[in-house]
Design a protein around this motif. Structure first.
Motif, PDB file in Angstrom:
ATOM      1  N   GLU A  30       0.859  -1.183   0.000  1.00  0.00           N
ATOM      2  CA  GLU A  30       0.000   0.000   0.000  1.00  0.00           C
ATOM      3  C   GLU A  30       0.895   1.233   0.000  1.00  0.00           C
ATOM      4  O   GLU A  30       0.942   1.992   0.957  1.00  0.00           O
ATOM      5  N   PRO A  32       2.746   4.291  -2.890  1.00  0.00           N
ATOM      6  CA  PRO A  32       2.627   4.868  -4.231  1.00  0.00           C
ATOM      7  C   PRO A  32       3.507   4.126  -5.246  1.00  0.00           C
ATOM      8  O   PRO A  32       4.585   3.633  -4.922  1.00  0.00           O
ATOM      9  N   PHE A  33       3.006   4.064  -6.454  1.00  0.00           N
ATOM     10  CA  PHE A  33       3.667   3.375  -7.563  1.00  0.00           C
ATOM     11  C   PHE A  33       5.123   3.815  -7.701  1.00  0.00           C
ATOM     12  O   PHE A  33       6.022   2.974  -7.801  1.00  0.00           O
ATOM     13  N   VAL A  70      -5.034   1.610 -14.788  1.00  0.00           N
ATOM     14  CA  VAL A  70      -3.987   1.461 -13.786  1.00  0.00           C
ATOM     15  C   VAL A  70      -2.653   1.836 -14.417  1.00  0.00           C
ATOM     16  O   VAL A  70      -2.521   1.860 -15.634  1.00  0.00           O
ATOM     17  N   HIS A 104       2.070  -3.047 -11.211  1.00  0.00           N
ATOM     18  CA  HIS A 104       0.871  -2.252 -11.513  1.00  0.00           C
ATOM     19  C   HIS A 104       0.261  -1.742 -10.221  1.00  0.00           C
ATOM     20  O   HIS A 104       0.538  -2.261  -9.137  1.00  0.00           O
ATOM     21  N   ASP A 105      -0.526  -0.694 -10.356  1.00  0.00           N
ATOM     22  CA  ASP A 105      -1.200  -0.157  -9.170  1.00  0.00           C
ATOM     23  C   ASP A 105      -2.702  -0.229  -9.377  1.00  0.00           C
ATOM     24  O   ASP A 105      -3.202  -0.274 -10.495  1.00  0.00           O
ATOM     25  N   ASP A 106      -3.393  -0.270  -8.255  1.00  0.00           N
ATOM     26  CA  ASP A 106      -4.848  -0.310  -8.281  1.00  0.00           C
ATOM     27  C   ASP A 106      -5.345   0.362  -7.015  1.00  0.00           C
ATOM     28  O   ASP A 106      -5.297  -0.234  -5.934  1.00  0.00           O
ATOM     29  N   GLY A 108      -4.078   2.751  -5.063  1.00  0.00           N
ATOM     30  CA  GLY A 108      -3.119   2.940  -3.983  1.00  0.00           C
ATOM     31  C   GLY A 108      -2.422   1.665  -3.536  1.00  0.00           C
ATOM     32  O   GLY A 108      -1.579   1.697  -2.655  1.00  0.00           O
ATOM     33  N   THR A 110       0.035  -1.224  -4.824  1.00  0.00           N
ATOM     34  CA  THR A 110       0.957  -1.536  -5.913  1.00  0.00           C
ATOM     35  C   THR A 110       1.384  -2.990  -5.799  1.00  0.00           C
ATOM     36  O   THR A 110       1.777  -3.440  -4.728  1.00  0.00           O
ATOM     37  N   THR A 111       1.304  -3.708  -6.909  1.00  0.00           N
ATOM     38  CA  THR A 111       1.662  -5.122  -6.949  1.00  0.00           C
ATOM     39  C   THR A 111       2.866  -5.310  -7.866  1.00  0.00           C
ATOM     40  O   THR A 111       2.908  -4.754  -8.960  1.00  0.00           O
TER      41      THR A 111
END
Length: 166
Positions: A30, A32-33, A70, A104-106, A108, A110-111
């Protein structure tokens, strides 16, 4: 999504998590990208994996007036010594290199995820030496993602987390 009355709503993983799936290694944060991207790049450098190329899908698709919901980026990374050994052993496996780490982010969260070399490479070769090289590369990628996870945790939590997922 419909929920039963009184049911607790599902939430994404809250802590920065390191997940070893059947075929992938994943970190969910959780954060930022851009912060996760910087931490990933640092962790790659610390583990002697070289960034060969970065595919920024938002930029690539945006140039064709296509928009993603995203942010999405793929890092192509290589450990030169292992790559040279793998190609010398079985040149047909060159299409599996460089390794790819997707991000990628979704909302807030980021995975960061990568396929496990032991799964991918052993699908194309039954050589014991290829399996050994794949394990070595996978261990390096796991170090990268564990380092990424530790770099994203507050300082007080980082040491406890490394014991938890070691």
């Amino acid at each position: 999504m419909n929920q039963r009355a009184g049911a607790t709503p599902l939430r994404p993983l809250q802590a920065e998590a390191f997940i070893r799936g059947e075929c992938t290694l994943t970190v969910i944060a959780e954060k930022p990208f851009d912060e996760v991207a910087a931490s990933l790049e640092n962790s790659l450098a610390e583990n002697d994996l070289h960034i060969i190329h970065v595919l920024d899908f938002n930029r690539l698709l945006g140039a064709r007036d296509l928009r993603l919901g995203v942010r999405c980026r793929v890092y192509e990374v290589l450990e030169p010594r292992l790559a040279a050994q793998l190609i010398a052993l079985e040149p047909d496996l060159a299409h599996l290199l460089p390794c790819r780490i997707a991000m990628h982010d979704d909302g807030g969260v980021t995975t960061v995820t990568t396929p496990m070399p032991t799964t991918v490479m052993t699908e194309f070769s039954h050589s014991v030496t290829v399996a050994r090289l794949a394990r070595s590369l996978e261990a390096r990628l796991q170090q990268v993602l564990t380092g990424l996870r530790a770099g994203l945790l507050p300082v007080a939590s980082a040491s406890a987390a490394s014991k938890e997922y070691a």
